[in-house]
Design an enzyme around this catalytic site. Structure first.
Site, PDB file in Angstrom:
ATOM      1  CE  LYS A   9     -27.999 -12.987 -16.761  1.00 30.52           C
ATOM      2  NZ  LYS A   9     -26.894 -12.057 -16.495  1.00 30.52           N
ATOM      3  CB  CYS A  44     -34.630   5.773  32.119  1.00 27.76           C
ATOM      4  SG  CYS A  44     -34.848   5.642  33.900  1.00 27.76           S
ATOM      5  CD  GLU A 102     -28.005  -5.488  -9.215  1.00 23.65           C
ATOM      6  OE1 GLU A 102     -27.977  -5.523 -10.469  1.00 23.65           O
ATOM      7  OE2 GLU A 102     -29.054  -5.403  -8.564  1.00 23.65           O
ATOM      8  CG  ASP A 119      -1.951  -1.003   1.163  1.00 30.31           C
ATOM      9  OD1 ASP A 119      -1.728  -2.009   0.466  1.00 30.31           O
ATOM     10  OD2 ASP A 119      -3.000  -0.801   1.794  1.00 30.31           O
ATOM     11  CE1 TYR A 120       5.675   5.214   2.555  1.00 29.60           C
ATOM     12  CE2 TYR A 120       7.205   3.963   1.181  1.00 29.60           C
ATOM     13  CZ  TYR A 120       6.900   5.094   1.899  1.00 29.60           C
ATOM     14  OH  TYR A 120       7.802   6.112   1.975  1.00 29.60           O
ATOM     15  CD  GLU A 121       6.498  -1.292  -3.030  1.00 23.75           C
ATOM     16  OE1 GLU A 121       7.595  -1.515  -3.534  1.00 23.75           O
ATOM     17  OE2 GLU A 121       5.660  -2.192  -2.774  1.00 23.75           O
ATOM     18  CE1 TYR A 122      -3.183   1.761  -6.432  1.00 22.13           C
ATOM     19  CE2 TYR A 122      -3.736   3.274  -4.655  1.00 22.13           C
ATOM     20  CZ  TYR A 122      -4.042   2.693  -5.874  1.00 22.13           C
ATOM     21  OH  TYR A 122      -5.195   3.051  -6.529  1.00 22.13           O
ATOM     22  CD  GLU A 167     -24.988 -14.267 -14.812  1.00 22.05           C
ATOM     23  OE1 GLU A 167     -25.481 -13.224 -14.339  1.00 22.05           O
ATOM     24  OE2 GLU A 167     -24.480 -14.354 -15.928  1.00 22.05           O
ATOM     25  CG  ASP A 217     -31.537  -7.640  -2.870  1.00 19.22           C
ATOM     26  OD1 ASP A 217     -32.032  -6.878  -3.720  1.00 19.22           O
ATOM     27  OD2 ASP A 217     -32.095  -7.919  -1.798  1.00 19.22           O
ATOM     28  CB  SER A 222     -37.254  -6.251 -14.917  1.00 19.69           C
ATOM     29  OG  SER A 222     -38.523  -6.564 -15.407  1.00 19.69           O
ATOM     30  CG  LEU A 223     -33.900 -10.817 -15.116  1.00 18.98           C
ATOM     31  CD1 LEU A 223     -32.902 -11.352 -14.097  1.00 18.98           C
ATOM     32  CD2 LEU A 223     -33.616 -11.400 -16.490  1.00 18.98           C
TER      33      LEU A 223
HETATM   34  S1  IVH Z   1     -29.511  -9.926 -15.993  1.00 17.78           S
HETATM   35  C1  IVH Z   1     -31.500  -8.612 -19.737  1.00 17.78           C
HETATM   36  N1  IVH Z   1     -28.095 -10.919 -14.024  1.00 17.78           N
HETATM   37  O1  IVH Z   1     -32.160  -8.277 -11.273  1.00 17.78           O
HETATM   38  C2  IVH Z   1     -30.745  -9.029 -18.536  1.00 17.78           C
HETATM   39  N2  IVH Z   1     -29.727  -9.277 -13.529  1.00 17.78           N
HETATM   40  O2  IVH Z   1     -35.092  -8.499 -11.785  1.00 17.78           O
HETATM   41  C3  IVH Z   1     -31.033  -8.184 -17.387  1.00 17.78           C
HETATM   42  N3  IVH Z   1     -29.815  -8.657 -11.159  1.00 17.78           N
HETATM   43  O3  IVH Z   1     -32.642  -5.336 -13.088  1.00 17.78           O
HETATM   44  C4  IVH Z   1     -30.530  -8.517 -16.093  1.00 17.78           C
HETATM   45  N4  IVH Z   1     -28.209  -9.983 -10.494  1.00 17.78           N
HETATM   46  O4  IVH Z   1     -30.774  -5.391 -11.348  1.00 17.78           O
HETATM   47  C5  IVH Z   1     -29.075 -10.075 -14.381  1.00 17.78           C
HETATM   48  N5  IVH Z   1     -26.724 -11.841 -12.391  1.00 17.78           N
HETATM   49  C6  IVH Z   1     -27.695 -10.995 -12.740  1.00 17.78           C
HETATM   50  C7  IVH Z   1     -28.348 -10.174 -11.809  1.00 17.78           C
HETATM   51  C8  IVH Z   1     -29.375  -9.329 -12.251  1.00 17.78           C
HETATM   52  C9  IVH Z   1     -29.093  -9.066 -10.122  1.00 17.78           C
HETATM   53  C10 IVH Z   1     -30.912  -7.672 -11.081  1.00 17.78           C
HETATM   54  C11 IVH Z   1     -30.842  -6.570 -12.085  1.00 17.78           C
HETATM   55  C12 IVH Z   1     -32.144  -6.612 -12.826  1.00 17.78           C
HETATM   56  C13 IVH Z   1     -33.018  -7.355 -11.893  1.00 17.78           C
HETATM   57  C14 IVH Z   1     -34.123  -8.061 -12.634  1.00 17.78           C
END
Ligand code: IVH
Length: 661
Positions: free
Chosen positions: A286, A422, A171, A34-37, A112, A116, A83-84
C-alpha cells in the site's frame, strides 16, 4: 448497594474487564491470572443480573453469544469494500511501481501479509461497537454483529478518541493450530469438515447461533480505517491508531522505502509462510502517504494505490480419474481420489482424501469430474469441490460399497459413526496396517519394514499376525522379490532389536483404539507390565488422570478379546520386553503434565525423561499433579494449573529437576 453505586460499579468492572481482555487476547500479555479475571466477570454478571438496565452493548458479558437468529439482514456498505488488483510475479510488481511513480512520484510502501480469511467491516459509534458486516459483493454484506461480538480480539469499546465514530476493516481468521483438531471433531460428530481454515472461518461467521460461534477460536487482524473522526497523513499512522485503539494489527507489517525492499519483504514472507498460525496468500503493498493515495485514486473495482502480490497457489484443478477405497488399520473404509497428477504449491499431487462417504455425497463429487484440489492448513491434499460447469454428463457417482474391497466381508455402519467399516479382523488390509503401525517409528521402530515389504509378506502367507514377524527366517525372506542376503540380514536385525523397545512403545504399537503415543506412555508409567495393564477394568483405568472413558473402555475391550491375549502371550514367549523394572530416581512418585510447545525436547523425549527418573506423566490437570511444565503458547491447561495453584516449571527448570541440564 443503591442504584447509583451499582451503575458506577458496573461501569468500573466493565472497563476493567475490557482492559484485561485486551491485554490477554490482543497483546498476548495478561497482567492478572485467569482466576482473577473470572472473578471480575462473575461480579459483573451478578450485578447485571440484579440491575439489568445497566447492561450495555459493550459489556464483556455480551460476548457469550445471544439468541439464534432466523437469518442475516443485509446491510449497505456506506463506503464500498473494494478488492485489490493482483500481481503474480515480481515483474508485475515493478510495473505497478512504475505506474505509481508516474502519477505520484516517489513513494514509500507499507507491506502487509495478505490474510486468507473473511473480510469484515466494523462500525463504532460513540466508541462502542454497534455493527459488523461481511464484505458480500462489496456494496452489500451480511450483518454478523452478534457473531463478531463473540470474538475476543474485537474491542467492544475503542480506547482513546481517534476512532470513536469509525468504520474499520480487516479479516477474521481461524488459527491453523486448532483447525486440524476442529475438523476431526466435526468429522466425528458427522458434521461438515472444512477444506481449509478460511472456509472454517466463513462457515463459523455464517452460523445463525452465536453461541456456537463463541466456541470457535476465531481471531482477527485489522488493516484499514475506511472512515473516522480523525484524519491521518499516512497509512502507517492509521495502523498505529488502530493498535492503540485496541485492535489487533499484524505484527509483521513493515514500511519500506521502495519497490526493491518491498520485493525482499515478499520473498522473506513467503519463506516464513509455513511457520505462521494463520493462512496468508500473499503480500499487500500500500502506498503509505494518503496525499499520494488520493492522487492515485481508484477504479470502480480497486484502488490504484495498492496491489496484492500472490504467492504460489496451493490450489489447482485437475481431473478425478477414479475413486478408490482404502481400508485402514481399524477397518475404516476411506474414499480416496485418484487424480491426473497436478502441481499444487510446488508439490505433485496424484491422490487426495475425500474424508468419508458422507462428505463425498455432500459435495457430490463424481468420477470423471474436474475438481479443485488444495493443500493447506497443514493437512493432506484434499478435493475441495467439483467444477459442475465442466460436467459432460458421463461422470459417475461412487456408491458406498456393500463389501470390503479387500476381503469381501460385508461392511458395517453403526448409527453413531460416520465411518463405514470392514468388520473382519483378519482382513489383509487391516493386517497390513496393523503390522505397519506396529513397526512404525513411534512404536517398535523396525527399520526396513515398510508398507511394500509388509504387502509381500502377507501375499506370501508368511505372516498372519504381528507375532509371526518374529518367526521369520532367512530362507523365507530370500523368497521375497528384491531381497538379497544383506537386506534380509538388515531386516532380521531390526526385528530382533525391536524386542527391547519397552512397554510404552509396545502398548502404542498394539494399536488399541484411542490409545495414541501419549496415552501409551501414561499407561506404561502407571503400570509396570502389560499383564498388570491387561488386568485393569475400564473403571480402574479411568482413575488415571487424563485417561478418558472412551479410551479406558477401548483398552478393557482390547484385553478382553481372546485373540489379543493370545498375541500378547506369543509376544512374551518370543521374548519381547513387556515389563519395566521399577525405576527409582529423582522424580519417583511425581506426576507431570506438559502443555505448550517445548523448545529443546520432543514430547516423547520429555515423557521418557520423566519415566526414566521414576516419575509419571499425565495429560490432564488435576489436584494430584505435582508439576506442570509449560512451553510456548500453552493452552487452557496452563490456566487451569494456575487456578489450582500447581507448581509450574519452564522447560529449563524441568530439565534441571530431571537432572538433564
Ligand atoms: S486492503 C482498499 N489489506 O484481500 C483496501 N486487504 O483481494 C482493501 N486482505 O477484500 C483491502 N489481507 O479481504 C487489505 N492486509 C490486507 C489484507 C487484505 C487480506 C483481503 C481483503 C480484501 C482482499 C482483496
Amino acid at each position: 448497594m443503591n442504584k447509583n453505586e451499582a451503575k458506577k460499579q458496573t461501569a468500573k468492572l466493565r472497563d476493567e474487564i475490557n482492559y484485561h481482555n485486551h491485554k490477554y487476547y490482543v497483546e498476548n500479555n495478561p497482567v492478572i491470572s485467569d482466576y482473577e479475571y473470572d472473578m471480575l466477570l462473575k461480579s459483573l454478571e451478578a450485578l447485571e443480573a440484579q440491575f439489568p438496565d445497566f447492561i450495555t452493548p459493550d459489556s464483556p458479558t455480551q460476548r457469550i453469544g445471544g439468541e439464534p437468529l432466523k437469518g442475516f439482514t443485509t446491510v449497505d456498505h456506506k463506503i464500498s469494500m473494494l478488492s485489490l488488483e493482483n500481481a503474480y510475479s515480481y515483474d508485475e510488481l515493478n510495473e505497478f511501481d512504475e505506474r505509481v511513480k508516474k502519477n505520484a512520484g516517489d513513494v514509500e510502501y507499507v507491506c502487509e501479509p495478505k490474510i486468507d480469511g473473511v473480510s469484515i467491516a466494523l462500525i463504532y459509534e460513540q466508541g462502542v461497537f454497534v455493527r459488523g458486516a461481511t464484505r458480500g459483493d462489496g456494496q452489500k454484506g451480511d450483518d454478523v454483529t452478534a457473531n463478531l461480538r463473540t470474538i475476543h480480539s474485537i474491542p467492544l469499546r475503542v480506547q482513546g478518541s481517534d476512532l470513536k465514530n469509525a468504520e474499520v476493516r480487516g479479516e477474521v481468521y481461524f488459527p491453523i493450530s486448532t483447525f486440524k483438531k476442529f475438523n476431526k471433531e466435526q468429522e466425528k460428530k458427522g458434521e461438515q469438515v472444512f477444506a481449509n481454515p478460511r472456509n472454517a472461518a466463513a462457515g463459523s461467521l455464517r452460523q445463525l447461533d452465536p453461541r456456537i460461534v463463541a466456541t470457535r477460536p476465531l481471531d482477527t487482524f485489522l488493516y484499514y480505517i475506511s472512515h473516522s473522526d480523525t484524519d491521518f497523513k499516512t497509512h502507517e499512522k492509521s495502523l498505529e491508531t488502530l493498535r492503540t485503539a485496541g485492535f489487533r494489527v499484524n505484527p509483521l507489517i513493515k514500511k519500506v522505502r521502495n519497490i526493491k525492499e518491498a520485493i525482499t519483504f515478499c520473498k522473506d514472507l513467503e519463506q516464513k509462510r509455513e511457520t505462521l498460525d494463520y493462512e496468508i496468500d500473499g503480500v499487500v503493498l500500500k502506498v503509505n502517504s494518503f496525499a499520494q493515495q488520493r492522487q492515485l485514486g481508484a477504479t470502480i473495482k480497486h484502488p490504484r494505490w495498492a496491489i496484492a502480490f500472490k504467492f504460489t497457489a496451493k490450489q489447482a484443478t485437475t481431473r478425478l480419474n477414479d475413486i478408490v477405497i482404502q481400508v485402514g488399520r481399524t477397518g475404516t473404509l476411506t474414499p480416496v481420489a485418484v487424480l491426473e497428477p497436478v502441481q499444487v504449491g510446488g508439490v505433485t499431487v496424484s491422490r487426495a482424501t475425500l474424508h468419508n462417504f458422507d462428505e463425498l455425497k455432500r459435495k457430490d463429487i463424481r468420477i470423471g469430474d474436474m475438481v479443485l484440489v488444495e493443500r493447506s492448513g497443514d493437512v493432506i491434499p484434499q478435493v475441495v469441490k467439483s467444477i459442475i460447469e465442466k460436467r459432460k454428463g458421463d461422470e459417475k457417482a461412487r456408491a458406498i460399497p456393500k463389501k470390503c474391497p479387500v476381503c469381501g466381508s460385508e461392511v458395517i455402519r453403526t448409527i453413531d459413526e460416520v465411518a463405514v467399516r470392514c468388520p473382519n479382523k483378519q482382513c489383509p488390509a487391516r493386517l497390513k496396517w496393523r503390522i505397519d503401525y506396529f513397526a512404525s517409528r513411534d512404536a517398535m521402530d523396525i527399520d526396513h519394514l515398510g508398507g511394500q515389504t509388509v504387502d509381500k509378506l502377507i501375499e506370501k502367507g508368511l505372516v498372519d499376525t504381528i507375532a509371526d514377524l518374529y518367526n521369520l527366517n532367512k530362507e523365507d525372506l530370500l523368497t521375497l522379490e528384491g531381497f538379497k542376503d544383506k537386506s534380509v540380514e538388515n531386516l532380521l536385525a531390526s526385528i530382533e532389536k525391536s524386542k527391547q523397545q519397552g512397554l510404552a512403545r509396545l502398548i502404542y504399537g498394539l494399536g488399541i483404539r484411542h490409545v495414541g503415543k501419549f496415552a501409551a506412555q501414561i499407561l506404561a508409567s502407571h503400570y509396570p507390565s502389560i499383564d498388570e495393564l491387561a488386568k485393569k477394568t475400564a473403571e480402574e483405568l479411568t482413575q488415571i488422570h487424563g485417561l478418558g472413558e472412551k479410551t479406558a473402555q477401548a483398552i478393557a475391550t482390547f484385553f478382553a478379546t481372546e485373540e489379543n491375549i493370545d498375541l500378547i502371550n506369543k509376544l512374551k514367549d518370543i521374548g519381547i520386553r513387556t515389563k519395566e523394572a521399577k525405576k527409582e530416581g529423582r522424580l519417583t512418585g511425581k506426576k507431570f503434565v506438559f502443555t505448550g510447545g517445548l523448545q529443546t525436547l520432543s514430547r516423547p523425549d520429555a515423557s521418557d525423561l520423566v519415566m526414566k527418573n521414576g516419575g509419571m506423566v499425565s495429560s490432564a490437570i488435576g489436584k494430584d499433579i505435582d508439576y506442570v511444565v509449560v512451553g510456548a503458547d500453552p493452552g487452557s491447561k496452563y490456566d487451569k494449573a494456575k487456578k489450582l495453584g500447581l507448581v509450574i516449571l519452564s522447560e529449563n527448570e524441568f530439565k534441571k529437576l530431571a537432572g538433564a541440564a
